[in-house]
Design a protein around this motif. Structure first.
Motif, PDB file in Angstrom:
ATOM      1  N   MET B 243      62.878 -38.693 -18.994  1.00 20.89           N
ATOM      2  CA  MET B 243      61.495 -38.254 -18.835  1.00 20.89           C
ATOM      3  C   MET B 243      61.045 -38.294 -17.392  1.00 20.89           C
ATOM      4  O   MET B 243      60.074 -37.652 -17.036  1.00 20.89           O
ATOM      5  CB  MET B 243      60.580 -39.126 -19.684  1.00 20.89           C
ATOM      6  CG  MET B 243      60.856 -38.938 -21.154  1.00 20.89           C
ATOM      7  SD  MET B 243      59.475 -39.366 -22.180  1.00 20.89           S
ATOM      8  CE  MET B 243      59.241 -41.044 -21.745  1.00 20.89           C
ATOM      9  N   GLY B 249      60.965 -31.187 -16.430  1.00 18.85           N
ATOM     10  CA  GLY B 249      59.538 -31.444 -16.512  1.00 18.85           C
ATOM     11  C   GLY B 249      58.847 -30.797 -17.696  1.00 18.85           C
ATOM     12  O   GLY B 249      57.832 -31.287 -18.183  1.00 18.85           O
ATOM     13  N   ILE B 251      57.552 -30.378 -20.871  1.00 21.18           N
ATOM     14  CA  ILE B 251      57.428 -31.275 -22.021  1.00 21.18           C
ATOM     15  C   ILE B 251      58.032 -30.654 -23.273  1.00 21.18           C
ATOM     16  O   ILE B 251      58.660 -31.332 -24.080  1.00 21.18           O
ATOM     17  CB  ILE B 251      55.941 -31.587 -22.297  1.00 21.18           C
ATOM     18  CG1 ILE B 251      55.424 -32.624 -21.309  1.00 21.18           C
ATOM     19  CG2 ILE B 251      55.768 -32.096 -23.714  1.00 21.18           C
ATOM     20  CD1 ILE B 251      55.276 -33.990 -21.877  1.00 21.18           C
ATOM     21  N   LEU B 254      61.752 -30.881 -23.219  1.00 24.51           N
ATOM     22  CA  LEU B 254      62.104 -32.282 -23.344  1.00 24.51           C
ATOM     23  C   LEU B 254      61.991 -32.717 -24.798  1.00 24.51           C
ATOM     24  O   LEU B 254      62.826 -33.442 -25.320  1.00 24.51           O
ATOM     25  CB  LEU B 254      61.159 -33.103 -22.472  1.00 24.51           C
ATOM     26  CG  LEU B 254      61.685 -34.433 -21.965  1.00 24.51           C
ATOM     27  CD1 LEU B 254      62.980 -34.247 -21.225  1.00 24.51           C
ATOM     28  CD2 LEU B 254      60.664 -35.104 -21.084  1.00 24.51           C
TER      29      LEU B 254
END
Lengths: 356, 356
Positions: B243, B249, B251, B254
């Motif tokens: 993270m 980066g 989100i 991720l």
DNA sequence: CTTTAGCACTCCCTGTGGTAGAGTGCCAAG
DNA sequence: CTTGGCACTCTACCACAGGGAGTGCTAAAG
């Protein structure tokens, strides 16, 4: 904290609205939404009062109001009506938790199902009943070198295994004798008691006890002691749900939160606190006292096995969560898990002669 | 792909530089960094060539160059010199993996230590040797109702337990007899073989076999079958390290990646692929063929027990990772884990009479 | 005394334009 | 083949203005 009815209604609608869409809510919207026949100006006056009481605040001069932690507190304590769970969700829960599975899987399922239904993270503390659970069965199995695999079964059907280093190599028959001795001597006794008995035995007997007994006692002691650490554990599911929540948008804070999930210490401590109090408990934001839980709330409930509280489970999400939905989910999961665990306990300790 | 020496040097410095600070690197910087006596203009010409070959690209007109996946490929295949591990890191690794612990903990330690040293995520596939591992010992323990706890120990020192539902309630002595029968009959035989034997026995014998044998065979079969699913598992550590990496980066991406960690299916499949090939293997970005691994690379190595490959471990991080550091970490972890697992295998299967 | 309408004010958000900086591509000369 | 020079492009940053949302205050009405 004496709010008149009107102020309460307004606070309630404000929070509901804010929970629903995450935007600060202004006087015009609120006046229309609340169902009271009030003008925005009146609402503004009341909002000023609420702000003075510390229940709401505005992020900046012209931005509507947002509930404070205290506001949420009042909301969940006095204004919130939890709505009963959807029957389809209840079915899902039951389906997941009423199928027979061992404790470990049960815990995992409980955590997962909570996270799935709430779309947040589910946490379940593993049961702490080692001290009370009765010793059921032990096995010693020789591995390579001087290493011995110890398998420990307790009365509640949970299995723990551990590798220990012995002082020398033992033959299979020696190990079997040791296990037999131990199984005969301690069956049905609670682990806590077994532990104390072992300590005594070691101190008193000194060197003059039989080799086999000596072996058994020492190995069992290592295994039972080892349990303590292992059992201080926590199962987390659905962490990744939290990544999609805009309230927790700050990657850095999110990272700290995830670290807490891995470290587990703080969360365990929090769950431990709520083990005492029965029923659903709610920690809002900084109330819990942990920095990582900033902007987060935790809804917890203790669960039991055979009528005794053995652990806590819960859901963790943003302060702005749908409490009226999450609360019954946590509540019912705790009940179902309790039921499943109680089913699972062995009856043999009480009803049948211990296995020898 | 014939690059002249100069182009190779430039590509290498470009990638090293980009890995170091994540910024697109321009011709001026590169000219200075590379150690060749070249002007920026010349470098620009060469960069144009590299771009044509698909090894580098520029995010926009005036932004320096960035390596493409193909560029990374060439880099790791032909340009990269892995630097040997820091002795302090080797010590850390050994300290973590050479202390005696059971397989489960060993796997967890391996994953954690890799993630700690690489500051990325560590993944370890649990060993797949059930079929080959020899059956060692079985125990049946009655729980409440008709449920029976089956504990299965294999020769490699791993313990599996499972709760099954029997057709009726059995007394402890019945269960003990069944276990004794089974332990006598099958000790030292590989699980795969045991499975086949059980199938035969069930088909042939029909109804005329002894009740106890019947019970034992059926229960064991359920337990061994159950193993299959459980063992298809994966241990991930240090996800949260990812993270903090600016390259990942987004989100949303991720989140998908984290979901993959939880689902495990895709990652297992990937690890499975690299089980065959010996030594360290590297998957860069989309090469692996999984959408979630966009912008990620996976460095893997197979590990073995007793000379036979039983699983794969690795590190997962951004494409822009310090390969020259991660590669030896993965390599050595695999070796150490192999050593630890081989130590652990029980000798008794071969050297001593099976326990009865 | 409470409620309401009106109004000035504050602050955020967005879009615009302008500028500095970095880096490129190309060309012509060495 | 290499290099210096130059025009060009694109981004990042800043300042600025206008629209929008919502507030607090005040004065009038109920």
């Amino acid at each position: 904290m004496s709010l008149n009815l009107r102020a309460e209604v307004l606070l309630k609608t404000l929070i509901e609205r804010y929970i629903a869409d995450g935007q600060p809510v202004g006087s015009r919207t609120l006046a229309r939404q609340a169902g009271l026949e009030l003008s925005p100006a009146t609402v503004r006056n009341i909002m000023a009062d609420l702000e003075e009481l510390g229940l709401v605040s505005s992020p900046h001069t012209s931005a509507g109001r947002v509930p404070t932690e205290l506001g949420y507190r009042v909301f969940v304590d006095t204004l919130l009506k939890v709505r009963p769970l959807d029957s389809s969700e209840v079915r899902k829960l039951k389906g997941e938790l009423m199928t027979p599975q061992d404790t470990e899987h049960l815990i995992g399922s409980a955590s997962q199902i909570m996270s799935k239904i709430s779309k947040l993270a589910g946490i379940v503390m593993v049961p702490r009943r080692d001290e009370k659970a009765a010793f059921r069965h032990i096995d010693f199995i020789g591995l390579s070198g001087q290493r011995i695999l110890v398998i420990l079964v307790t009365d509640d059907g949970s299995v723990h295994n551990r590798i220990i280093s012995a002082d020398r190599k033992y033959s299979p028959s020696e190990l079997e004798q040791a296990a037999n001795y131990f199984n005969d001597a301690y069956a049905g006794i609670s682990l806590g008691k077994v532990k104390r008995m072992l300590l005594n035995e070691i101190q008193q007997a000194g060197e003059d006890m039989q080799r086999i007994v000596h072996l058994a006692v020492h190995m069992a002691r290592q295994a039972i002691d080892g349990e303590r650490e292992e059992t201080e554990d926590l199962v987390v599911s659905g962490e990744s749900n939290l990544m999609e929540i805009p309230d927790l948008g700050d990657i850095h804070k999110l990272r700290k939160l995830f670290d807490a999930f891995n470290t587990k210490r703080d969360l365990l401590h929090l769950l431990d606190q709520s083990m005492r109090a029965g029923g659903v408990k709610i920690f809002i934001g900084s109330e819990a006292g942990y920095e990582v839980l900033e902007d987060c709330s935790v809804v917890t409930a203790p669960y039991s096995a055979d009528g005794e509280v053995v652990g806590t489970l819960g859901v963790i999400g943003p302060t702005r969560m749908a409490y009226e939905h999450v609360i019954p989910v946590v509540d019912i999961t705790a009940r179902l898990l309790s039921a499943a665990l109680s089913l699972q306990g062995s009856e043999s300790g009480h009803l049948e002669t211990p296995r020898q």
